[in-house]
Design an enzyme around this catalytic site. Structure first.
Site, short mmCIF file in Angstrom:
data_model
loop_
_atom_site.label_atom_id
_atom_site.label_comp_id
_atom_site.label_asym_id
_atom_site.label_seq_id
_atom_site.Cartn_x
_atom_site.Cartn_y
_atom_site.Cartn_z
N LEU A 295 0.48 -1.10 -0.12
CA LEU A 295 0.27 0.19 -0.01
C LEU A 295 0.41 1.35 0.33
O LEU A 295 0.64 2.29 -0.28
CB LEU A 295 -0.34 -0.06 0.95
N GLU A 1265 39.83 8.37 -7.96
CA GLU A 1265 38.56 7.71 -9.02
C GLU A 1265 39.12 6.63 -10.16
O GLU A 1265 38.11 6.23 -10.09
CB GLU A 1265 38.16 8.91 -10.69
#
Ligand code: FAD
Ligand code: FES
Ligand code: FES
Length: 1330
Positions: A295, A1265
């Site tokens: 729900l 990185e």
């Protein structure tokens, strides 16, 4: 009538940040930015302080985080404790707070991370260990992780590793790669070895913190990043008790019906079954709300609204369990976690033949959602939701399950069958009925039941296809007496293949039956081409592949000696079961979810280094403990300011259109709405001509911001957004894909090109030429803290204070200045920390509005000699830039500059272009083009290696670099026994037909920094106060990468003062102006140089004083300096590395230095489902960090970025859009980042022994990185496994797996008889991949 707050008086004990949601119609308590005052007295307990409250109380706790809002990420995990009326015990279970309605907490105690421990009082061992094991980076996921682990320990003080994996399966982390989190959890496990040295000798840190060890040889290599001995023991007797008031309440349960009214919703909680049934007559349309996991999301994403909700949570009859000799009845109110325990109990008690269905259900219950959802979701809710992807319904359906229904009129039973699942009224509940319990019969002799599912990830992912299968044989034969096959994920509801089953009755369990079954199934379970979710061929392939697995499984069972012996040979009718070759048996295995093992190696510090000098040591993240206790403040946690308003954004619903009109009248009339801001209201500049802040006249993509509503509450602002009416007129062309952009010549900037040698001539001279195409999907940032900003206008001089989650506060400052036409000096941006990257964007809108990594399409042509030496390489790339330039030109440049990776090829041509499309603008993302571009290069090298052998990589590498630094790093034998493992892989592959292993190694040369000197400058400001304490400020932002920790390590070494005397408060444009974005892996490096400079200036000033009083203390010297009027504040500055690039000439010196590394990964692929796992084997990474400033942080960056890279290349399927350009992927349901079960089972990371690079601070290198690209080793290992499968199946080897290598792509590439059956009916795809 009661109000929500009265409910609290009735007995909800809280320790959390929640408040009644602004939209009280929700009747939800959701974690909000502002902890607020609860308005009325409440009789709850505050676990942190055990207060009994009789007046309004400010719940100013900040630990519980809010990210996806849909139960999918676990950031909001809290523990709920309830008295179980059936077992009469206290049940502790984790839940995702974002889906828990406040009213459901009647009689419950809620413990949030603050109730567990605090740095002010006492840390809980879970908090201490996760922080000290370096399990936190940005820290946004940490409180959720802590709560999941804490709840596990409340129930199992010495959990097994399997329980640990299960407990954390519902928590996502985008930073760490999970390994250190699991490592911390493992210290509680019964079988934990604790030491990462794994019995290979004594850990260096056994000698004590900061102890020195000698240089030279292996003894300098440390393998422990934390000292386990330091950990305080877990003492379960010290845990919080369940509040006695709640216990008393539970023992004398309230029988009255409780009713709670919100603005639009009424919550009714009856105390007896009789009342519930009467209420169901009165409110036939009202749903029964249990876990709210169906729900809740439906309300949030589809706007489903129910004015009345009936909560049966207090009805104990719905939690009853009973057994008979025939089967098991489970109350519909039992949670799925309870169902799992109940079934496990029956499986351990009953003979195997009776528990076939229970075992199949258990298999799914381990993988379905995460632990929190399993704790919340009820069996009744699951069945009644009838989700098409339901894992349990197909198994229940084939297991002859019956539903016990109840109404005021009485009881009745209906079968959970095809008609019920299809929602036929005749087979369904009547409006006044409820599901009371579920009857699951025992299986019988000669009956076999199995369950199968395939999802993007092993856990916490909805299945693409899920299935339940059951066969019953005539006693003692292989003749099918009864057969049931049910599938989920292949239609709008669970589908039962009844017709096929009927036709197979009476058939023997053999190959002809298998063939016939597949044919019938494909006919019956047909998916239309445009079926939601797409992937039609894949799903249809799974339908038959699962049946094949079932076939083998059953055959295996039939062949078990016990089985046959118990049957008279005569009963077999003279026949024998077909043999299963050992090569096929691996089709039956499932990938286990195990805690990864591994070693993290780094160089110990020099034996002469002073003990108090922290540089080079694995110091814990400065905020680690605060992350773990929830005391680390993020933007959302800043207390409410006076007259605060909220902003919500109105975004375009069209991809390319003229704005005809904007009607704000209805929105402005709504209560609480203060204003709607449009482009006309902007006093300064509205962005650039081609990149508007607010759209003017036309929109260029769905999700472009058109205007912004400002209201008193967030809910009011959001409601007003719905009432803003914009009329559009569509414009042509509408371009989404790179292919379309090329066709329309739609580009954002001119082509970028680099060329060396004579490419054309070289192509004429080579032995062989290979050409190919490579597709690399984009990537969603999926940072856990979504975009947030709080702006506080000051009353004087147009000053603005901005608190923002950004890596570039100076850019924000500049942009605000130009937009509002206020000088920059009136605007101060503050960044305390960023948990990803008050407009408060929920994940759904964050994903809609912000761009991500650029998808790439590349074409290559490579010319090489038969020896494998590459003579010429020509690559042309296109990236999808989206609708505005943003960083796309820069990304194209970086991509081209970095594309050669570690290879020296003399004749080279790289070209790149950024395409303009009608999608949100793509932007900078970790690695900045390198992970995409280099995948093209590596694909090309792999294609040559396929012709000339695996030595192609080494043959074509930069040899000089090899000799100096890189050779040792890349010698795969050194760390990963590459060649011997290659042989083992070949051996495995020979023995297994349906499972294939692949092995790959990728080298990496990653250039650090920006291609411009001015972008490397950095500044710092260091103050020493008269008590000797030091305040350090610098221009870098804390994004979880530990920059602040490293900066204090630098300052501590320079000033020779312990880090405990030092502090970093925040990054602010008022203390360090004109900063550069913290990016390009250079942040710690350049800011470290600035901090070093400031400290050296200060130390120089102090030198005469120190000389005069060498025996004095730091405090003495500072006091003397103050007396002598010596300035104790200094600005440090670093002018930056020289860097430039001349694109006209194609020449330059764009990067200050390189990081070298390599990774090898070994994976196993299930050829029948496409599932893959870096399993049983390992990933090895070696990285040249030179002299790491902090090995724990650097290894954390490598592991985290590797995992993010692995996501990019394997699970993070391209964002899906509708044909109109509307984004479908809006949250963790539709976009899968790696989860805890995706961590390689053995994960080794080694920092190479220290070398010197005089350029950088203390010879350390930036590692933020580079690890991203190493994730591609998993991609190439998968491709290797797929290639082996294809070779074995005699399919042409020339193929490329598109990135990401999702299970779907892998399955379809491992073509076989099943894919062939499916391919006969090719269908158009559901959504075009961009
Ligand atoms: C993040 C997330 C991940 C998920 N992953 C998976 C997954 O991997 N596999 C999977 O199969 N499912 C998955 N689900 C779905 C989940 O299994 C269901 O949502 C859940 O089982 C519903 O149970 P509930 O108690 O929360 O239902 P609720 O939301 O409380 O109610 C759902 C519906 O059931 C009705 N209902 C409930 N009980 C009764 C009763 N006794 N009598 C009559 N009607 C009743 C209600 O009226 C309502 O309409 C996931 C859900 C979430 C949020
Ligand atoms: S699970 Fe609640 S915010 Fe994500
Ligand atoms: S530390 Fe887990 S999301 Fe950042």
């Amino acid at each position: 009538m009661s109000s929500v707050t009265q409910l609290i008086r009735y007995g909800v004990a809280f320790t959390d940040t929640w408040r009644q949601a602004t939209d009280s119609s929700d009747l939800h308590l959701t974690p909000q930015r502002k902890p607020s005052w609860l308005e009325t007295p409440w009789g709850g307990h505050y676990h942190g302080g055990n207060l009994f409250l009789d007046r309004p109380f400010p719940v100013r706790l900040t630990g519980t985080k809010y990210a996806c809002g849909r139960g999918g990420c676990g950031a909001c995990t809290v523990m709920v404790s309830k008295h179980d009326p059936v077992s009469r015990k206290i049940r502790h279970f984790s839940v995702t707070a974002c889906l828990v309605p406040i009213c459901s907490l009647y009689g419950a105690a809620v413990t949030t991370v603050e109730g567990v421990g605090s740095i002010k009082t006492r840390l809980h061992p879970v908090q201490e260990r996760i922080a000290k094991s370096h399990g936190t980076q940005c820290g946004f996921c940490t409180p959720g992780m802590v709560m999941s682990m804490y709840t596990l320990l409340r129930n199992h003080p010495q959990p097994s590793e399997e329980q640990l994996m299960e407990a954390l399966g519902g928590n996502l982390c985008r930073c760490t790669g999970y390994r250190p989190i699991l490592e911390s959890g493992r210290t509680f496990c019964a079988e934990s070895s604790g030491c990462q040295q794994k019995g290979r000798g004594k850990c260096c840190l056994d000698q004590g913190e900061n102890a020195a060890s000698s240089l030279g040889g292996e003894s300098d290599i440390c393998t422990e990043l934390f000292a386990k001995d330091e950990f305080q023991p877990l003492d379960p007797t010290q845990e919080l008790i369940f509040p006695p008031e709640l216990l008393r309440m539970a023992e004398n349960p309230e029988k009255r019906t409780l009713t709670f009214h919100g603005e639009r919703v009424t919550w009714i909680s009856p105390g007896t079954l009789k009342d519930l049934l009467e209420l169901k007559v009165k409110h036939p349309d009202a749903p029964l709300i249990l876990g709210n996991t169906s729900l809740g999301p439906a309300k949030k994403s589809q706007g489903h609204f129910h004015p009345v909700l009936l909560s049966p949570a207090r009805i104990s009859e719905l939690s009853m369990v009973s057994t008979t000799s025939e089967g098991l009845t489970i109350g519909a109110g039992c949670s799925l976690a309870q169902v799992k325990d109940i079934l496990a109990g029956r499986v351990s008690e009953l003979p195997e033949e009776k528990t076939q269905t229970y075992r199949a259900l258990l298999k799914h219950l381990k993988r379905l959602a995460g632990q929190q959802i399993r704790n919340m979701a009820s069996l009744g809710g699951h069945i009644m939701s009838r989700h098409c992807y339901s894992d349990l319904n197909p198994v229940l359906a084939v297991g002859n399950t019956a539903l016990n229904l109840m109404s005021k009129e009485g009881t009745r039973q209906i079968p959970l069958d095809r008609d019920f699942l299809a929602g036929l009224a005749s087979a369904d509940l009547k409006p006044e009925e409820i599901l009371e319990s579920v009857y699951i019969p025992h299986s019988q002799r000669w009956e076999f039941v199995s369950a199968f599912r395939q999802a993007q990830c092993q856990q916490n992912a909805l299945a693409d296809v899920t299935a339940g299968m059951r066969v019953l044989f005539q006693e003692g034969t292989d003749t099918i007496e009864d057969l049931s096959l049910a599938y989920g994920g292949v239609g709008d509801a669970t589908i039962s293949a009844q017709k096929s089953c009927q036709q197979l009755l009476g058939r023997h369990w053999n190959e002809p039956m298998l063939d016939e079954a597949c044919r019938l199934l494909l006919d019956e379970v047909s998916l239309p081409g445009g079926a939601p979710g797409g992937s039609v061929e894949f799903k249809r392939t799974l339908v038959v592949s699962f049946f094949f697995k079932f076939y083998l499984e059953v055959l295996q069972e039939l062949k078990k000696p016990g089985k046959l012996l118990s049957v008279p040979v005569s009963a077999l009718d003279g026949r024998h079961f077909p043999e299963i070759s050992d090569r096929f048996l691996s089709a039956l295995e499932d990938f286990p979810a195990t805690v990864p093992q591994g070693v993290q190696r780094y160089q110990s510090v020099d034996s002469h280094q002073a003990l108090q000098d922290p540089v080079g040591r694995p110091i814990m993240h400065l905020s680690g403990l605060k992350h773990a206790t929830g005391e680390a403040i993020f933007c959302d946690d800043i207390p409410t300011v006076d007259k605060e308003l909220f902003m919500a954004l109105v975004t375009s619903t069209r991809a390319h259109a003229k704005i005809i009109s904007v009607d704000l009248s209805k929105a402005l009339e709504l209560p609480g709405v203060v204003d709607v801001i449009t482009a006309e209201d902007i006093p300064g500049t509205n962005g650039a001509e081609d990149d508007r802040l607010l759209a003017v006249d036309k929109v260029l993509c769905v999700g472009q911001i058109v205007c912004a509503v400002v209201a008193e509450t967030e809910a009011q602002a959001k409601r007003a957004v719905e009432e803003t009416k914009i009329a559009y007129e569509d414009l042509e062309p509408v371009i989404f894909t790179i292919e379309d952009a090329i066709k329309h010549s739609s580009f954002l900037c001119p082509e970028k090109k680099l060329e060396q040698g004579n490419v054309e001539k070289a192509f004429e001279e080579v032995d062989q030429i290979v050409e190919g195409e490579v597709h690399v999907g984009g990537q969603e940032h999926f940072y856990m803290e979504t975009q947030r900003v709080l702006v506080i206008p000051k009353t004087e001089d147009k000053e603005l204070d901005i608190y923002v989650s950004t890596q570039d506060p100076a850019h924000v400052q500049k942009t605000v200045s130009s937009t509002l036409d206020i000088p920059i000096n009136r605007i101060t941006c503050h960044v305390k920390r960023v948990g990803g990257g008050f407009v408060h964007l929920g994940l759904k809108n964050d994903m809609l509005i912000t761009g991500g990594r650029h998808p790439l399409f590349g074409k290559y042509k490579v010319g090489f000699m038969n020896s494998g030496r590459i003579r010429a390489l020509d690559i042309e790339c296109f990236i999808n830039g989206g609708c505005t330039l943003d960083d796309s030109e820069l990304v194209t440049e970086f991509l081209i500059l970095k594309m050669e990776n570690a290879y020296k090829i003399h004749n080279l041509r790289f070209r790149g272009r950024a395409c303009m499309t009608n999608l949100p603008s793509n932007t900078a993302f970790r690695g900045f083009g390198f992970p995409q571009g280099t995948l093209v290069t590596e694909s090309c090298i792999t294609a040559v290696a396929a012709k000339c052998g695996p030595s192609v990589r080494e043959k074509n590498m930069y040899k000089t670099v090899d000799k100096t630094i890189y050779k040792q790093a890349f010698n795969p034998d050194l760390k990963s026994s590459f060649h011997s493992r290659r042989m083992q892989v070949a051996e495995f592959n020979k023995k297994n037909y349906w499972r294939k292993r692949g092995l790959a190694v990728v080298p990496m040369k990653f250039s650090v920094g920006f291609a411009a000197t001015s972008f490397h400058q950095a500044a710092a400001l260091v103050h020493i106060y008269t008590d000797g304490s030091v305040l350090v400020t610098h221009g870098g932002n804390e994004l979880g990468q530990g920059i602040h920790t490293k900066m204090l390590q630098v300052a501590s070494r320079e000033l020779k003062v312990p880090t405990s005397h030092m502090h970093i408060c925040e990054t602010s444009t008022a203390t360090v102006p004109n900063t550069i974005a913290t990016a390009a892996s250079i942040g710690s490096d350049v800011n470290g140089r600035a901090v070093q400079n400031a400290c050296q200036i200060l130390l120089k000033r102090l030198e005469p004083i120190i000389k005069k009083n060498p025996e004095g203390t730091w405090e003495d010297w500072i006091e003397a300096a103050f007396e002598q009027r010596i300035s104790l504040s200094a600005t440090g500055y670093f002018r930056g590395y020289e860097a430039f690039m001349d694109w006209e000439k194609g020449e330059g010196d764009p990067f200050p230095y390189y990081v070298y590394g390599a990774a090898s990964s070994e994976v196993e692929v299930d050829c029948l489902t496409g599932a893959h796992k870096v399993k049983k084997i390992r990933t090895d990474i070696v990285m040249d960090a030179c002299c790491s400033l902090n090995p724990a942080i650097d290894i954390g960056q490598i592991e985290g970025s590797f995992t993010q890279g692995m996501g990019l290349y394997t699970t993070e399927e391209e964002l899906k859009y509708s044909p109109e350009g509307v984004l479908y992927s809006r949250g963790p349901d539709d976009y899968k980042i790696p989860t805890i079960t995706d961590v390689p089972e053995e994960f080794n990371v080694s920092l190479l022994p220290s070398s010197q690079t005089p350029l950088t601070i203390y010879s350390s290198k930036g590692l933020g990185e580079s690890g991203m690209f190493l994730g591609s080793s998993v991609f190439f290992a998968i491709a290797d496994a797929v290639a082996t499968a294809r070779r074995e199946r005699d399919i042409a080897e020339d193929f490329t797996v598109r990135s990401p290598a999702t299970p779907e792509r892998v399955r379809m590439a491992c073509a076989d008889r099943f894919t062939e059956m499916v391919r006969d009916s090719r269908l158009p795809p559901w959504a075009p991949p961009f």
